[in-house]
Design an enzyme around this catalytic site. Structure first.
Site, PDB file in Angstrom:
ATOM      1  N   LYS A 285       0.860  -1.184   0.000  1.00 12.82           N
ATOM      2  CA  LYS A 285       0.000   0.000   0.000  1.00 12.82           C
ATOM      3  C   LYS A 285       0.903   1.242   0.000  1.00 12.82           C
ATOM      4  O   LYS A 285       1.856   1.309   0.764  1.00 12.82           O
ATOM      5  CB  LYS A 285      -0.891  -0.018   1.241  1.00 12.82           C
ATOM      6  N   GLU A 371     -18.915  -5.351  10.885  1.00  9.77           N
ATOM      7  CA  GLU A 371     -19.882  -4.615  11.709  1.00  9.77           C
ATOM      8  C   GLU A 371     -20.926  -5.545  12.319  1.00  9.77           C
ATOM      9  O   GLU A 371     -21.330  -5.364  13.471  1.00  9.77           O
ATOM     10  CB  GLU A 371     -20.570  -3.542  10.856  1.00  9.77           C
ATOM     11  N   ARG A 399     -25.107  -2.000   7.776  1.00  3.55           N
ATOM     12  CA  ARG A 399     -24.743  -3.397   7.483  1.00  3.55           C
ATOM     13  C   ARG A 399     -25.108  -4.331   8.638  1.00  3.55           C
ATOM     14  O   ARG A 399     -25.209  -5.533   8.458  1.00  3.55           O
ATOM     15  CB  ARG A 399     -23.247  -3.484   7.172  1.00  3.55           C
TER      16      ARG A 399
HETATM   17  C1  TPP Z   1     -18.594  -2.072   5.410  1.00  2.00           C
HETATM   18  C2  TPP Z   1     -17.418  -1.139   5.454  1.00  2.00           C
HETATM   19  N1  TPP Z   1     -16.822  -0.884   6.627  1.00  2.00           N
HETATM   20  C3  TPP Z   1     -15.774  -0.057   6.696  1.00  2.00           C
HETATM   21  C4  TPP Z   1     -15.303   0.584   5.577  1.00  2.00           C
HETATM   22  C5  TPP Z   1     -14.176   1.581   5.689  1.00  2.00           C
HETATM   23  N2  TPP Z   1     -13.010   1.140   4.908  1.00  2.00           N
HETATM   24  C6  TPP Z   1     -12.746   1.625   3.722  1.00  2.00           C
HETATM   25  S1  TPP Z   1     -11.376   0.993   3.042  1.00  2.00           S
HETATM   26  C7  TPP Z   1     -11.097   0.046   4.421  1.00  2.00           C
HETATM   27  C8  TPP Z   1      -9.924  -0.834   4.497  1.00  2.00           C
HETATM   28  C9  TPP Z   1      -9.919  -1.782   3.350  1.00  2.00           C
HETATM   29  O1  TPP Z   1      -8.767  -2.599   3.436  1.00  2.00           O
HETATM   30  P1  TPP Z   1      -8.385  -3.479   2.170  1.00  2.00           P
HETATM   31  O2  TPP Z   1      -9.587  -4.168   1.673  1.00  2.00           O
HETATM   32  O3  TPP Z   1      -7.253  -4.310   2.576  1.00  2.00           O
HETATM   33  O4  TPP Z   1      -7.969  -2.419   1.060  1.00  2.00           O
HETATM   34  P2  TPP Z   1      -6.633  -1.546   0.978  1.00  2.00           P
HETATM   35  O5  TPP Z   1      -7.016  -0.166   1.475  1.00  2.00           O
HETATM   36  O6  TPP Z   1      -5.598  -2.209   1.813  1.00  2.00           O
HETATM   37  O7  TPP Z   1      -6.269  -1.530  -0.472  1.00  2.00           O
HETATM   38  C10 TPP Z   1     -12.096   0.246   5.350  1.00  2.00           C
HETATM   39  C11 TPP Z   1     -12.153  -0.396   6.677  1.00  2.00           C
HETATM   40  C12 TPP Z   1     -15.966   0.309   4.370  1.00  2.00           C
HETATM   41  N3  TPP Z   1     -15.613   0.923   3.226  1.00  2.00           N
HETATM   42  N4  TPP Z   1     -16.999  -0.544   4.333  1.00  2.00           N
END
Ligand code: TPP
Ligand code: DXP
Ligand code: MG
Length: 640
Positions: A285, A371, A399
């Site tokens: 990342k 969640e 959710r």
């Molecule tokens: C249901 C939900 N909960 C929380 C979020 C907030 N959120 C956005 S990106 C993220 C992290 C995602 O991690 P990953 O899938 O590993 O993607 P990366 O940013 O590492 O590319 C979170 C928790 C979300 N978008 N959707």
């Protein structure tokens, strides 16, 4: 203004069709130019930078190998889609990202045929991609479903529900696990440990050295027709057992920044008869931009920044952020109450739970992007005597609605819901707006629903919730910083169901819930200037309603207006229901409800969003004047 990067090769690529005309050995340069363009663009817009940086090569490789848009590419969360948007005909608009009238910060069907599915809430991609795959299969059409899902998003149950159901798609479904060992914060839980073991296994390290031979071997295989995916998948298996048990052919882990690894593997998967396949790609990342790579959050979400130094242009000082007021207040309360604990679903900094965790690490739980689990986990904690605070953004709590109803409200368990990002949230747009929590919570028996007008109120509500053991209680507050009001050292335990008069008048009464209070006060000033004496009440509670206050104001004023940062079905609906039940509207009383409009509002500056929503002071004034122009028959008389 930094000079735009030079991108001679990228300048020749407007769509994936253009990309696929390039030679493979040009893709490295293309990717470097794509990364430079994205850094420069996000420097002017702000947004989700780190995750997009991590998938530059993967994006290039996917569009190069697969036949998008016929093959449906579904990005999970979609916050990493900026390189994808640049390569799919939207480079000319990439500097309008997340702005009013500009490109969405997530994938969006209305924007492009290359965005077959909208996203923003995580862990939906495999289900959607499976839908596309099966639709094409049933209609006898070509076209795969390709899901790119991060290791963080893979911590949500929905991803497993989809994988559990995926075998039917065969080779029409491709899942690419983008494993950068990061969520917003470092990832948590057993899956993260499992993936780390897989990636660090000796086979993986060995695989790096195998890679060059692999690409020659696979390319020979491409000439002689394809062996079953089985052979290279099983042959390469280095621990994908979890996914194989779910019916996937596991391929990986492979280096997601090395196009010599990516292209041949994707080509093999594309041409194989076997499936579904899960390709485990290891990326970084923030890749390729030192300020991002070196930052703790890998520049997950950034303000506009100086591309040369990486320094973000954030306003310094000013009132505290609501999330931090919550986290710090809860931490103080927990000093005297060991029953207090906090749960976040992968959003420790966004919810302020990180501030709580610093003081009480053993009472803070990051459950990952889960969640539903988080709410029912809190229910279990409450059932056994703890005072759990589930700190979940309004939009993400959607959710876990059944868990709120079934596991918390029906059982009347004292779970505290700290609901951040209530109301309109600006650049993240409609997918992240906290529009519905008043409606979906205040309709539930046993539920108490509060809304903070400012950061002092938030502190009082946090304390009130901590002391409330009679059942579930929720308090909502907006994204961003407070009003600058002083937060008293000694917090007040609010009387449940009681509002407060903040301004006395005689003719008009504005019943405000939450952070519209400032606008309500401004409207009262403007109405007073027109000779209309105006009362302003901060209702504090959408449930239980302060019926005594409402009845008193309805019986003593000519016009009553409710104002809330929520959709229909919230405070206004409950006030009207109460008033009609009690016959308070049988006489000449004029009641108007002001709420979010019945539309999904796109991204924009929050102030503009509220202007568009008709929830600022001038709109309140207009609503009152309009009501006064209605005669007793409810007919509006001509404007003077
Ligand atoms: C249901 C939900 N909960 C929380 C979020 C907030 N959120 C956005 S990106 C993220 C992290 C995602 O991690 P990953 O899938 O590993 O993607 P990366 O940013 O590492 O590319 C979170 C928790 C979300 N978008 N959707
Ligand atoms: C992509 C995603 O869902 C999160 O990064 C979200 O954008 C965070 O929102 P805040 O910026 O309001 O914390
Ligand atoms: Mg990740």
């Amino acid at each position: 203004m930094s000079e735009r990067p030079k991108t001679p090769l990228l300048d020749t690529v407007n769509t994936p069709d253009d990309l696929r005309k390039l030679e493979k050995d040009q893709l490295r340069q293309l990717s470097d130019e794509l990364r430079a363009e994205m850094i420069d663009a996000v420097g002017t817009t702000g947004g989700h930078l780190g995750s997009g940086l991590g998938v530059v090569e993967l994006t290039t490789a996917i569009h190069y190998v697969f036949n998008t848009p016929e093959d449906k590419l579904v990005w999970d969360v979609g916050h990493q889609c900026y390189p994808h948007k640049i390569l799919t005909g939207r480079r000319d608009r990439i500097r309008t990202l997340r702005q009013g009238g500009g490109l969405s910060g997530f994938t969006k069907r209305a924007e492009s045929e290359y965005d077959p599915f909208g996203a923003a809430h995580s862990s939906t991609s495999i289900s959607a991609a499976l839908g596309f795959a099966m639709a094409n299969k049933m209609q006898g059409r070509p076209g795969r479903g390709i899901a790119v899902i991060g290791d963080g998003a893979m911590s949500a149950g929905m991803a497993y529900e989809a994988m559990n159901n995926a075998e039917q798609a065969g080779n029409r479904l491709v899942v690419i696990l983008n494993d950068n060992d990061m969520s917003i914060a470092p990832p948590v839980g057993g899956l993260s440990a499992y993936l780390a073991r897989t990636v660090s296994s000796s086979e993986y390290l060995g695989l790096r050295s195998l890679a060059s031979r692999l690409s020659k071997k696979l390319s020979r295989r491409v000439h002689h027709g394809l062996e079953k995916a089985e052979e290279y998948a099983r042959g390469m298996v280095t621990g994908g057992t979890l996914f194989e048990e779910l019916g996937f052919y596991y391929v990986g882990p492979i280096d997601g920044h090395n196009l010599d690894h990516l292209i041949p593997v994707l080509e093999n998967v594309r041409d194989s008869e076997q499936g579904p396949v899960l390709i485990h790609v290891v990326t970084k990342k923030g890749k390729g931009y030192a300020p991002a790579e070196n930052s703790a959050d890998k520049y997950h979400g950034v303000a506009k920044f100086d591309v040369v130094t990486g320094e973000q242009k954030k306003s310094k000082g000013g009132p505290p952020a609501y999330q931090n007021v919550f986290g710090e207040t809860l931490a103080k309360l927990a000093n005297d109450d060991p029953r207090i604990c906090a749960i976040t679903a992968a959003m420790p900094s966004g919810t302020g739970v990180d501030k709580f965790a610093k003081a009480h690490p053993d009472k803070a739980f990051d459950v990952g992007i889960a969640e539903q689990h988080g709410v029912t986990f809190a229910a279990g904690l409450a059932a056994e005597g703890m005072r759990p605070f589930a700190a979940i953004y309004s939009t993400f709590l959607q959710r876990a609605y059944d868990q709120v109803v079934h596991d918390v409200a029906i059982q009347n368990l004292p779970v505290r819901f700290a609901i951040d990002r209530a109301g309109l949230v600006g650049a993240d747009g409609c997918t992240h707006a906290g529009s519905f929590d008043i409606t979906y919570l205040a309709t539930l028996p046993n539920m108490v629903v509060m809304a903070a007008a400012d950061e002092a109120e938030l502190a009082h509500m946090t304390y009130t919730a901590a002391e409330y053991d009679d059942g579930p209680i929720a308090f909502r507050y907006p994204r961003g910083s407070g009003t600058g009001v002083e937060i008293p050292e000694k917090l007040e335990k609010l009387e449940i169901g009681k509002g407060r008069i903040v301004r006395e008048g005689t003719k008009v009464a504005i019943l405000s819930l939450g952070a519209r209070l400032e606008e309500a006060k401004k409207a009262a000033d403007q109405l007073e200037a027109k000779g209309l004496s105006t009362t302003v009440a901060d209702m504090r509670f959408a449930k239980p309603l302060d019926t005594d206050l409402i009845e008193k104001l309805m019986r003593s004023h000519e016009v009553v207006v409710t104002v809330e940062e929520g959709a229909i079905g919230g405070l206004g609906a409950h006030v009207l229901t109460f008033a009609s039940d009690e016959g308070l509207t049988d006489g000449g009383l004029k009641v108007r409800t002001m709420r979010l409009p019945d539309v999904f509002q796109d991204q924009d500056d929050p102030a503009k969003q509220y202007d568009e929503a008709g929830l600022n002071a001038p709109h309140i004034v207009d609503t009152v004047l309009g009501a006064l122009r209605h005669n007793s028959a409810g007919v509006e008389e001509a404007r003077a």
